[in-house]
Write a protein that holds these residues in place. Structure first.
Motif, mmCIF file in Angstrom:
data_model
loop_
_atom_site.group_PDB
_atom_site.id
_atom_site.type_symbol
_atom_site.label_atom_id
_atom_site.label_comp_id
_atom_site.label_asym_id
_atom_site.label_seq_id
_atom_site.Cartn_x
_atom_site.Cartn_y
_atom_site.Cartn_z
ATOM 1 N N MET A 180 0.841 -1.182 0.000
ATOM 2 C CA MET A 180 0.000 0.000 0.000
ATOM 3 C C MET A 180 0.888 1.249 0.000
ATOM 4 N N LYS A 181 0.525 2.222 -0.811
ATOM 5 C CA LYS A 181 1.249 3.485 -0.876
ATOM 6 C C LYS A 181 1.010 4.255 0.420
ATOM 7 N N THR A 182 2.071 4.794 0.988
ATOM 8 C CA THR A 182 1.939 5.618 2.187
ATOM 9 C C THR A 182 2.467 7.017 1.897
ATOM 10 N N ALA A 183 1.983 7.969 2.650
ATOM 11 C CA ALA A 183 2.363 9.377 2.487
ATOM 12 C C ALA A 183 3.829 9.580 2.861
ATOM 13 N N GLN A 184 4.543 10.267 1.990
ATOM 14 C CA GLN A 184 5.969 10.520 2.203
ATOM 15 C C GLN A 184 6.286 12.004 1.995
ATOM 16 N N ASN A 185 7.485 12.398 2.406
ATOM 17 C CA ASN A 185 7.953 13.765 2.196
ATOM 18 C C ASN A 185 7.818 14.124 0.720
ATOM 19 N N GLY A 186 7.240 15.292 0.422
ATOM 20 C CA GLY A 186 7.073 15.758 -0.948
ATOM 21 C C GLY A 186 5.733 15.416 -1.558
ATOM 22 N N ASP A 187 4.964 14.491 -0.938
ATOM 23 C CA ASP A 187 3.635 14.153 -1.451
ATOM 24 C C ASP A 187 2.635 15.250 -1.074
ATOM 25 N N THR A 188 1.710 15.527 -1.990
ATOM 26 C CA THR A 188 0.582 16.404 -1.674
ATOM 27 C C THR A 188 -0.553 15.505 -1.212
ATOM 28 N N VAL A 189 -1.085 15.820 -0.028
ATOM 29 C CA VAL A 189 -2.073 14.951 0.605
ATOM 30 C C VAL A 189 -3.308 15.739 1.024
ATOM 31 N N LYS A 190 -4.401 14.999 1.263
ATOM 32 C CA LYS A 190 -5.605 15.563 1.860
ATOM 33 C C LYS A 190 -5.850 14.816 3.166
ATOM 34 N N VAL A 191 -6.041 15.584 4.248
ATOM 35 C CA VAL A 191 -6.148 15.011 5.586
ATOM 36 C C VAL A 191 -7.330 15.621 6.332
ATOM 37 N N HIS A 192 -8.130 14.761 6.959
ATOM 38 C CA HIS A 192 -9.116 15.241 7.931
ATOM 39 C C HIS A 192 -8.422 15.226 9.282
ATOM 40 N N TYR A 193 -8.734 16.229 10.101
ATOM 41 C CA TYR A 193 -8.066 16.335 11.401
ATOM 42 C C TYR A 193 -9.014 16.888 12.455
ATOM 43 N N HIS A 194 -8.687 16.596 13.700
ATOM 44 C CA HIS A 194 -9.362 17.161 14.868
ATOM 45 C C HIS A 194 -8.252 17.558 15.825
ATOM 46 N N GLY A 195 -8.058 18.867 16.016
ATOM 47 C CA GLY A 195 -7.003 19.373 16.887
ATOM 48 C C GLY A 195 -7.528 19.705 18.263
ATOM 49 N N LYS A 196 -6.829 19.185 19.298
ATOM 50 C CA LYS A 196 -7.248 19.395 20.685
ATOM 51 C C LYS A 196 -6.042 19.791 21.525
ATOM 52 N N LEU A 197 -6.334 20.411 22.649
ATOM 53 C CA LEU A 197 -5.309 20.628 23.668
ATOM 54 C C LEU A 197 -5.252 19.356 24.515
ATOM 55 N N THR A 198 -4.245 19.235 25.366
ATOM 56 C CA THR A 198 -4.108 18.017 26.170
ATOM 57 C C THR A 198 -5.254 17.837 27.160
ATOM 58 N N ASP A 199 -6.008 18.917 27.458
ATOM 59 C CA ASP A 199 -7.170 18.776 28.355
ATOM 60 C C ASP A 199 -8.435 18.372 27.602
ATOM 61 N N GLU A 202 5.094 15.465 10.328
ATOM 62 C CA GLU A 202 5.654 14.185 10.778
ATOM 63 C C GLU A 202 4.563 13.162 11.075
ATOM 64 N N GLY A 203 3.435 13.632 11.615
ATOM 65 C CA GLY A 203 2.342 12.731 11.969
ATOM 66 C C GLY A 203 1.650 12.098 10.772
ATOM 67 N N VAL A 204 1.693 12.774 9.628
ATOM 68 C CA VAL A 204 1.028 12.261 8.426
ATOM 69 C C VAL A 204 1.920 11.273 7.672
ATOM 70 N N LYS A 205 3.240 11.440 7.784
ATOM 71 C CA LYS A 205 4.169 10.545 7.080
ATOM 72 C C LYS A 205 3.914 9.096 7.467
ATOM 73 N N GLY A 206 3.867 8.233 6.470
ATOM 74 C CA GLY A 206 3.704 6.804 6.719
ATOM 75 C C GLY A 206 2.259 6.339 6.761
ATOM 76 N N LEU A 207 1.309 7.267 6.747
ATOM 77 C CA LEU A 207 -0.103 6.865 6.736
ATOM 78 C C LEU A 207 -0.514 6.401 5.342
ATOM 79 N N GLY A 208 -1.339 5.368 5.279
ATOM 80 C CA GLY A 208 -1.945 4.928 4.029
ATOM 81 C C GLY A 208 -3.324 5.542 3.907
ATOM 82 N N ILE A 209 -3.866 5.557 2.715
ATOM 83 C CA ILE A 209 -5.189 6.140 2.490
ATOM 84 C C ILE A 209 -6.217 5.413 3.362
ATOM 85 N N GLY A 210 -7.014 6.202 4.093
ATOM 86 C CA GLY A 210 -8.032 5.652 4.995
ATOM 87 C C GLY A 210 -7.515 5.355 6.391
#
Length: 152
Positions: free
Chosen positions: A1-20, A48-56
């Protein structure tokens, strides 16, 4: 499976939270965030967190202060005379304003404290000094890196 690497253009859904657990941003209900990994478009820890992720694939990451918006800087606290505020404007803690530097460039500040004759303005990014937590999901790899070589 192809994984996201440096230089790839990606689309990411995210939910950003504080530690609380407090949410500060999310792509929920919006288009996923599109960026090129390693290009400086997002904070280092997010890249760094997106690197290595596969689609889905999903992942939760913790981003330390140094890889997020950095520590709070005391030199970005500015004491501003109350009598220089526009007439009729009532400053309040937490109020967001824009200031201009000597070169005329606008930059955002937040009122951090109100004193008798002055107001303390904070020019730090609102997330400076905070560790961040992101729930990530790689939606798509839009384009793989070209001949452009970005440092890992």
């Amino acid at each position: 499976m192809k994984t996201a690497q440096n230089g790839d253009t990606v689309k990411v859904h995210y939910h950003g939270k504080l530690t609380d657990g407090t949410t500060f941003d999310s792509s929920e209900g919006r288009e996923p965030l599109e960026f090129t990994i390693g290009s400086g478009q997002v904070i280092k820890g997010f890249d760094e967190g997106v690197k290595g992720l596969g689609i889905g694939e999903k992942r939760t990451i913790n981003i330390p202060v140094e890889e997020a918006y950095g520590p709070k800087q005391d030199d970005l606290l500015i004491e501003f005379p109350k009598d220089q505020f526009p007439e009729g404007m009532e400053p309040a803690v937490g109020m967001a304003l824009n200031m201009r530097n000597e070169q005329g460039q606008a930059f955002p500040v937040t009122i951090a404290e109100i004193k008798e004759a002055s107001v303390v303005l904070d020019g730090n990014h609102p997330l400076a000094g905070k560790e961040l937590v992101f729930d990530l999901e790689l939606v798509e790899i839009v384009g793989e890196k070209s001949g452009l070589i970005l440092p890992d």
